[in-house]
Design an enzyme around this catalytic site. Structure first.
Site, PDB file in Angstrom:
ATOM      1  N   ARG A  60      36.256  15.993  33.956  1.00 13.87           N
ATOM      2  CA  ARG A  60      35.911  17.339  34.566  1.00 13.87           C
ATOM      3  C   ARG A  60      34.503  16.546  33.565  1.00 13.87           C
ATOM      4  NH1 ARG A  60      35.886  18.320  30.081  1.00 13.87           N
ATOM      5  NH2 ARG A  60      34.533  19.619  30.624  1.00 13.87           N
ATOM      6  N   GLY A  61      33.700  18.043  33.400  1.00 17.26           N
ATOM      7  CA  GLY A  61      31.990  17.741  32.883  1.00 17.26           C
ATOM      8  C   GLY A  61      31.058  16.811  33.181  1.00 17.26           C
ATOM      9  N   ARG A  98      33.303  18.667  43.810  1.00 11.81           N
ATOM     10  CA  ARG A  98      32.544  20.113  42.805  1.00 11.81           C
ATOM     11  C   ARG A  98      31.128  20.059  43.444  1.00 11.81           C
ATOM     12  NH1 ARG A  98      34.684  20.433  37.371  1.00 11.81           N
ATOM     13  NH2 ARG A  98      34.439  23.025  37.668  1.00 11.81           N
ATOM     14  N   GLN A 202      39.086  24.623  28.051  1.00  4.98           N
ATOM     15  CA  GLN A 202      38.103  23.502  27.485  1.00  4.98           C
ATOM     16  C   GLN A 202      38.018  22.917  26.456  1.00  4.98           C
ATOM     17  OE1 GLN A 202      37.904  24.674  30.635  1.00  4.98           O
ATOM     18  NE2 GLN A 202      36.444  23.963  32.219  1.00  4.98           N
ATOM     19  N   ASP A 243      25.594  21.793  33.367  1.00  3.30           N
ATOM     20  CA  ASP A 243      25.863  21.341  34.324  1.00  3.30           C
ATOM     21  C   ASP A 243      24.835  21.495  36.002  1.00  3.30           C
ATOM     22  OD1 ASP A 243      28.687  23.074  33.443  1.00  3.30           O
ATOM     23  OD2 ASP A 243      28.688  21.512  35.126  1.00  3.30           O
ATOM     24  N   ASN A 253      26.007  27.436  33.725  1.00  5.49           N
ATOM     25  CA  ASN A 253      27.197  26.137  32.683  1.00  5.49           C
ATOM     26  C   ASN A 253      28.417  26.950  32.731  1.00  5.49           C
ATOM     27  OD1 ASN A 253      27.734  24.295  31.071  1.00  5.49           O
ATOM     28  ND2 ASN A 253      27.764  25.967  29.315  1.00  5.49           N
ATOM     29  N   LYS A 254      29.240  26.672  32.276  1.00  6.84           N
ATOM     30  CA  LYS A 254      31.036  26.820  32.467  1.00  6.84           C
ATOM     31  C   LYS A 254      31.027  28.703  32.085  1.00  6.84           C
ATOM     32  CE  LYS A 254      33.961  25.501  33.291  1.00  6.84           C
ATOM     33  NZ  LYS A 254      34.454  25.643  34.603  1.00  6.84           N
TER      34      LYS A 254
HETATM   35  C1  RUB Z   1      31.917  22.017  32.206  1.00 11.76           C
HETATM   36  C2  RUB Z   1      31.317  22.844  31.789  1.00 11.76           C
HETATM   37  C3  RUB Z   1      30.636  21.858  30.814  1.00 11.76           C
HETATM   38  C4  RUB Z   1      29.339  21.451  31.468  1.00 11.76           C
HETATM   39  C5  RUB Z   1      28.158  20.919  30.621  1.00 11.76           C
HETATM   40  O1  RUB Z   1      32.708  22.358  34.102  1.00 11.76           O
HETATM   41  O2  RUB Z   1      30.595  24.280  32.499  1.00 11.76           O
HETATM   42  O3  RUB Z   1      30.203  22.641  29.728  1.00 11.76           O
HETATM   43  O4  RUB Z   1      29.749  20.477  31.866  1.00 11.76           O
HETATM   44  O5  RUB Z   1      28.516  20.333  29.781  1.00 11.76           O
HETATM   45  P1  RUB Z   1      34.244  21.804  33.857  1.00 11.76           P
HETATM   46  P2  RUB Z   1      27.946  18.563  29.553  1.00 11.76           P
HETATM   47  O6  RUB Z   1      35.318  22.032  32.859  1.00 11.76           O
HETATM   48  O7  RUB Z   1      34.475  23.202  34.567  1.00 11.76           O
HETATM   49  O8  RUB Z   1      33.718  20.492  34.728  1.00 11.76           O
HETATM   50  O9  RUB Z   1      26.429  19.224  29.863  1.00 11.76           O
HETATM   51  O10 RUB Z   1      27.693  17.867  29.079  1.00 11.76           O
HETATM   52  O11 RUB Z   1      28.481  18.239  31.076  1.00 11.76           O
END
Ligand code: RUB
Length: 355
Positions: A60-61, A98, A202, A243, A253-254
């Site tokens: 994820r991320g 997703r 997370q 995101d 974002n989250k």
């Molecule tokens: C992850 C999330 C992170 C973002 C941003 O969501 O929201 O804060 O991905 O981080 P999930 P980055 O855990 O639902 O995938 O920009 O480093 O990806």
């Protein structure tokens, strides 16, 4: 040994935490659902398994699932011996997993377009493209980390939300943690407050794990403590990942990010998102056009399969929220820190990049 395997070996020798790599015809990924207690490497043998790993958040991320686009399409090419129709179908499958993180969509599109226009061997062409995408993303992390670290002063306490780190990116520090890691490596004495990030935790499970790994002093708080911490002078700056950033600078974002940004505004605390040009979606004019993923309510009523609410309780789980650009002090990218007016200044960034 294949080019893409050499790349992983090289990266493993550097101080990187890799979320995913290719090895002996399979994808390997670190199961993020088992962190921090177990560092379990899963072997992924098909595009369907990869799709399920993304859906279940084993990986994820936004950065890391973007890399899944590159690795996944390469796997499909490798297994089908370069059948472009199968590669396209694999792309559709990955993009359906997703909806919010734009990196996944963009990377899949880039790989599929490369397959469609390949002049020579499709598998080799896609292998080279995947390597280029992975190296590009890693380079973005180093660059945005450097620019972001300029905003961090010695002695700062910085709050972050969710996990925007190495395992959510290409291995250095993803987005927010690239900024924090770079500041720490420059010798700045920083402290990080990491929000646990209900319901998937997370922040508690993965951000705290990485901060420990990188030797960065940190404190875990629950999400609902952020207002208190800001209001009592415990936090100097906020840096989160992203995101998707729309063309006018609104941020997906989250879930929880928006309430932190509101509290930051009220308390005069700078609020930054760390991202890259790849996460800026110029096709989406503003945040209200971004699709927010709605996840299964069981993920709220249970933690790791254990119920925390009475049987029959209904729950809601929007996985992301939208922070309007007026609450954002700056967008940290690999080209520098973008400030308001965002639409205009992000537009200039678009002229300079071709990603
Ligand atoms: C992850 C999330 C992170 C973002 C941003 O969501 O929201 O804060 O991905 O981080 P999930 P980055 O855990 O639902 O995938 O920009 O480093 O990806």
């Amino acid at each position: 040994m294949r080019l893409i395997e050499e790349l992983a070996n090289r990266h493993r020798e550097s101080e990187l935490a890799l979320p995913i790599w290719f090895e002996n015809g399979r994808l390997k990924l670190l199961d993020q659902l088992k962190l921090p207690f177990e560092e379990d490497i899963q072997s992924i043998a098909s595009i369907e398994e990869l799709g399920e790993a993304i859906r279940s958040m084993m990986i994820r991320g936004s950065g890391a699932i973007g890399l899944c686009g590159a690795y996944g399409i390469y796997l499909a090419a490798y297994q089908s011996k370069g059948d472009v129709e199968k590669i396209r179908q694999a792309g559709d499958l990955l993009k359906s997993t997703r909806p919010t993180a734009v990196n996944l969509m963009k990377t899949v599109d880039e790989m599929v377009a490369t397959a469609s226009s390949a002049q020579g061997d499709v598998v080799e062409t896609l292998e080279q493209k995947a390597v280029e995408i992975i190296e590009r993303q890693l380079e973005f992390e180093y660059q945005l980390g450097k620019y972001g670290a300029e905003l961090i002063e010695d002695g700062d306490t910085i709050m972050t939300h969710c996990h925007s780190g190495a395992l959510g990116g290409a291995g250095y520090g993803g987005r927010a943690l690239s900024v924090l890691r770079a500041a720490h490596e420059q010798g700045k004495n920083i402290h990080v407050f990491t929000c646990e990030t209900r319901p998937y935790l997370q922040g508690a499970r993965i951000t705290a794990y990485e901060l420990k790994k990188f030797g960065i002093p940190h404190t875990l708080i629950t999400d609902n403590m952020s207002g208190f911490c800001m209001n009592t002078g415990k936090i100097d700056k906020i840096v989160v990942g992203s995101d998707r950033v729309s063309a006018n600078g609104d941020l997906a974002n989250k879930v929880g990010t928006y309430m932190h940004a509101l509290a930051a505004k009220e308390n005069g605390i700078p609020f930054y998102t760390a991202t890259s040009s790849h996460t800026i979606d110029f096709d989406t004019p503003s945040g209200d056009a971004i699709e927010v993923e709605m996840r299964n309510a069981d993920e709220v009523t249970q933690i790791k399969g254990v119920r925390i609410a009475p049987e029959g309780t209904s729950a809601l789980y929007p996985s992301f929220d939208i922070t309007p650009n007026k609450l954002i002090s700056g967008i940290i990218t690999e080209k520098g820190v973008i400030t308001a007016p965002f639409e205009q200044n992000l537009g200039r960034l678009n002229e300079k990049v071709n990603v």
